[in-house]
Design a protein around this motif. Structure first.
Motif, PDB file in Angstrom:
ATOM      1  N   LEU A 164     -39.205  39.310   1.505  1.00 38.39           N
ATOM      2  CA  LEU A 164     -38.828  39.177   0.100  1.00 38.39           C
ATOM      3  C   LEU A 164     -39.985  39.602  -0.813  1.00 38.39           C
ATOM      4  CD1 LEU A 164     -36.970  35.727   0.154  1.00 38.39           C
ATOM      5  CD2 LEU A 164     -35.949  38.011   0.059  1.00 38.39           C
ATOM      6  N   PRO A 165     -39.681  40.145  -1.987  1.00 40.47           N
ATOM      7  CA  PRO A 165     -40.746  40.591  -2.909  1.00 40.47           C
ATOM      8  C   PRO A 165     -41.417  39.417  -3.611  1.00 40.47           C
ATOM      9  CG  PRO A 165     -38.609  40.944  -3.904  1.00 40.47           C
ATOM     10  CD  PRO A 165     -38.339  40.468  -2.509  1.00 40.47           C
ATOM     11  N   VAL A 166     -42.150  38.618  -2.841  1.00 42.92           N
ATOM     12  CA  VAL A 166     -42.808  37.428  -3.383  1.00 42.92           C
ATOM     13  C   VAL A 166     -44.199  37.800  -3.884  1.00 42.92           C
ATOM     14  CG1 VAL A 166     -43.677  35.121  -2.863  1.00 42.92           C
ATOM     15  CG2 VAL A 166     -41.530  35.906  -1.859  1.00 42.92           C
ATOM     16  N   ALA A 167     -44.424  37.646  -5.170  1.00 40.89           N
ATOM     17  CA  ALA A 167     -45.748  37.843  -5.779  1.00 40.89           C
ATOM     18  C   ALA A 167     -46.406  39.146  -5.320  1.00 40.89           C
ATOM     19  CB  ALA A 167     -46.651  36.651  -5.444  1.00 40.89           C
ATOM     20  N   ARG A 168     -45.659  40.238  -5.412  1.00 40.95           N
ATOM     21  CA  ARG A 168     -46.202  41.526  -4.965  1.00 40.95           C
ATOM     22  C   ARG A 168     -47.448  41.936  -5.743  1.00 40.95           C
ATOM     23  NH1 ARG A 168     -42.443  44.728  -1.995  1.00 40.95           N
ATOM     24  NH2 ARG A 168     -41.828  43.359  -0.278  1.00 40.95           N
ATOM     25  N   ALA A 175     -47.431  39.772   5.030  1.00 39.56           N
ATOM     26  CA  ALA A 175     -46.050  39.439   5.370  1.00 39.56           C
ATOM     27  C   ALA A 175     -45.869  39.313   6.882  1.00 39.56           C
ATOM     28  CB  ALA A 175     -45.106  40.492   4.805  1.00 39.56           C
ATOM     29  N   LEU A 226     -48.454  31.808  -0.607  1.00 43.14           N
ATOM     30  CA  LEU A 226     -47.045  31.745  -0.960  1.00 43.14           C
ATOM     31  C   LEU A 226     -46.138  32.167   0.193  1.00 43.14           C
ATOM     32  CD1 LEU A 226     -47.154  33.163  -4.606  1.00 43.14           C
ATOM     33  CD2 LEU A 226     -46.845  30.785  -3.896  1.00 43.14           C
ATOM     34  N   LEU A 227     -46.496  33.249   0.873  1.00 46.13           N
ATOM     35  CA  LEU A 227     -45.651  33.725   1.973  1.00 46.13           C
ATOM     36  C   LEU A 227     -45.715  32.790   3.171  1.00 46.13           C
ATOM     37  CD1 LEU A 227     -46.017  37.617   1.952  1.00 46.13           C
ATOM     38  CD2 LEU A 227     -43.968  36.255   1.517  1.00 46.13           C
ATOM     39  N   SER A 278     -43.498  29.887   2.309  1.00 43.09           N
ATOM     40  CA  SER A 278     -42.095  30.314   2.316  1.00 43.09           C
ATOM     41  C   SER A 278     -41.557  30.456   3.734  1.00 43.09           C
ATOM     42  CB  SER A 278     -41.945  31.643   1.567  1.00 43.09           C
ATOM     43  OG  SER A 278     -42.330  31.524   0.217  1.00 43.09           O
ATOM     44  N   CYS A 279     -42.356  31.073   4.608  1.00 45.55           N
ATOM     45  CA  CYS A 279     -41.907  31.282   5.988  1.00 45.55           C
ATOM     46  C   CYS A 279     -41.861  29.970   6.771  1.00 45.55           C
ATOM     47  CB  CYS A 279     -42.813  32.292   6.687  1.00 45.55           C
ATOM     48  SG  CYS A 279     -42.564  33.988   6.115  1.00 45.55           S
ATOM     49  N   ARG A 315     -50.861  35.662  -2.254  1.00 47.43           N
ATOM     50  CA  ARG A 315     -49.709  36.076  -1.443  1.00 47.43           C
ATOM     51  C   ARG A 315     -49.740  35.410  -0.079  1.00 47.43           C
ATOM     52  NH1 ARG A 315     -48.728  41.037   0.343  1.00 47.43           N
ATOM     53  NH2 ARG A 315     -46.500  40.620   0.340  1.00 47.43           N
ATOM     54  N   THR A 320     -37.264  36.178   5.049  1.00 46.98           N
ATOM     55  CA  THR A 320     -38.031  35.561   3.966  1.00 46.98           C
ATOM     56  C   THR A 320     -39.359  36.278   3.759  1.00 46.98           C
ATOM     57  OG1 THR A 320     -37.031  33.403   4.400  1.00 46.98           O
ATOM     58  CG2 THR A 320     -39.119  33.418   3.195  1.00 46.98           C
TER      59      THR A 320
END
Length: 279
Positions: free
Chosen positions: A240-244, A147, A254-255, A258-259, A251, A237
Motif C-alpha cells: 500500500l502507498p503508506v507515507a511514500r 516494504a 509505519l509499514l 501495518s504488516c 516508513r 498491506t
C-alpha cells in the motif's frame, strides 16, 4: 552456553536476528546483504533440528528450497536477456511464481500420496495457487527494501504464531526466524536511514518461505485452510502507498506496524479453529 543456545527464544528469534543483522551491516548498502534472510533462518535450523537432507522429508524439502532461493533470486536479479530488460521483468517473475506453485505440492508429495481423487487434487491445487500468489505478491515489493522487510516481519509472525496455535512448533520456529531475520534487515535500514532494495534475492526467500511454512502446517498439523488466504493480507498491506514521501525511518515504523496488524488475520483464523475444535 549450551543451555542458552537451547532456549526457544534464542533459537527462533535472537540468533536469527543477530546473524541476519551482522550479514546486513557487513554488506553496507549492497543488495547482497539480503542473503541475511536465509542466513537467519539457517541459524534457527542449526540450533534446532540440525542440517540434514536424508531422508528427504517435507521439512527437509523446505530447507532445501530455502537454501536454493537466494541463488535463484540472484540469477533473476542479474537477468540480462534483452526481452526482459525492463523495470517489471515480468517474464522471470512469472516463472518464479510458477516454480513456487510446483514446489509446494512437491514438498507435500508424501502426504498427498496418501489421498485419492478430490482429496488429493484439491489440496494440491490449493497450496500450489497459494504459493504462487504469495511469491508474486512478495516479489512485487522487491524494489522497496522497507516494504519487503515489513512483509517479511508480518509474514513470519503470522505464519509462526498460527503454526504454534495449530500444534506445529517446528514451523513456529521457522516463521519466527523469518520474522526476526526480516526485522534485522529492517533494523539495518532504519539505523543507516537508507533503503536497500531487496531484489528477488531477498523477496523470494521471504515469500517462498512463508508460503511453504503455511502449506506444510496446513497439511501436517491443524492450521485451517482459510488462514492461508488471510496470510496474503500481509504482502498486500506492505504494497500500500503508506507515507511514500516520508523518511526511511518513518516508513519503516509505519509499514512494520501495518504488516504486524495484518498478520493478526491468520493468527485469529488459527485461534478460532483451535477454539472450535476444543468445544
Amino acid at each position: 552456553m549450551n543451555a542458552l543456545l537451547e532456549h526457544p527464544a534464542v533459537q527462533a528469534g535472537i540468533a536469527p536476528f543477530v546473524v541476519a543483522l551482522i550479514v546486513a551491516l557487513a554488506s553496507g548498502r549492497a543488495r547482497i546483504g539480503w542473503i541475511g534472510i536465509v542466513a537467519g533462518y539457517l541459524a534457527a535450523i542449526l540450533l534446532t533440528t540440525g542440517l540434514a537432507f536424508v531422508p528427504l522429508t517435507a521439512s527437509r524439502k523446505v530447507l532445501l528450497l530455502m537454501l536454493a532461493a537466494p541463488a535463484v533470486g540472484l540469477l533473476v536479479d542479474r537477468w540480462r536477456a534483452p526481452a526482459v530488460r525492463t523495470a517489471s521483468m515480468s517474464g522471470p517473475l512469472v516463472l518464479l511464481s510458477l516454480l513456487a506453485a510446483v514446489a509446494a505440492p512437491w514438498v507435500l508429495a508424501s502426504v498427498l500420496a496418501q489421498r485419492e481423487g478430490a482429496q488429493m487434487v484439491l489440496p494440491a491445487a490449493g497450496v500450489a495457487l497459494f504459493a504462487a500468489v504469495a511469491v508474486a505478491l512478495t516479489l512485487r515489493l522487491r524494489a522497496d527494501g522497507i516494504a519487503t522487510a515489513a512483509a517479511g516481519i508480518g509474514l513470519g509472525a503470522g505464519v509462526g504464531v498460527a503454526a504454534l496455535l495449530s500444534a506445529s512448533t517446528g514451523y513456529f520456529t521457522s516463521g519466527v526466524a523469518l520474522a526476526a531475520a526480516s526485522g534485522a534487515l529492517m533494523a539495518a535500514q532504519f539505523v543507516t536511514g537508507r533503503m536497500v532494495p531487496a531484489g528477488a534475492l531477498g523477496a523470494l526467500p521471504i515469500g517462498l518461505g512463508a508460503a511453504l511454512f503455511a502449506a506444510a502446517t496446513l497439511m501436517l498439523a491443524q492450521m485451517p485452510w482459510h488462514a492461508l488466504p488471510a496470510l496474503l493480507l500481509v504482502p498486500l498491506t506492505a504494497g500500500l502507498p503508506v507515507a511514500r514521501t516520508a523518511s526511511t525511518r518513518m516508513r519503516a515504523v509505519l509499514l512494520t506496524l501495518s504488516c504486524l496488524a495484518a498478520s493478526a488475520a491468520p493468527m485469529l483464523a488459527a485461534w478460532f479453529a483451535t477454539q472450535a475444535a476444543a468445544s
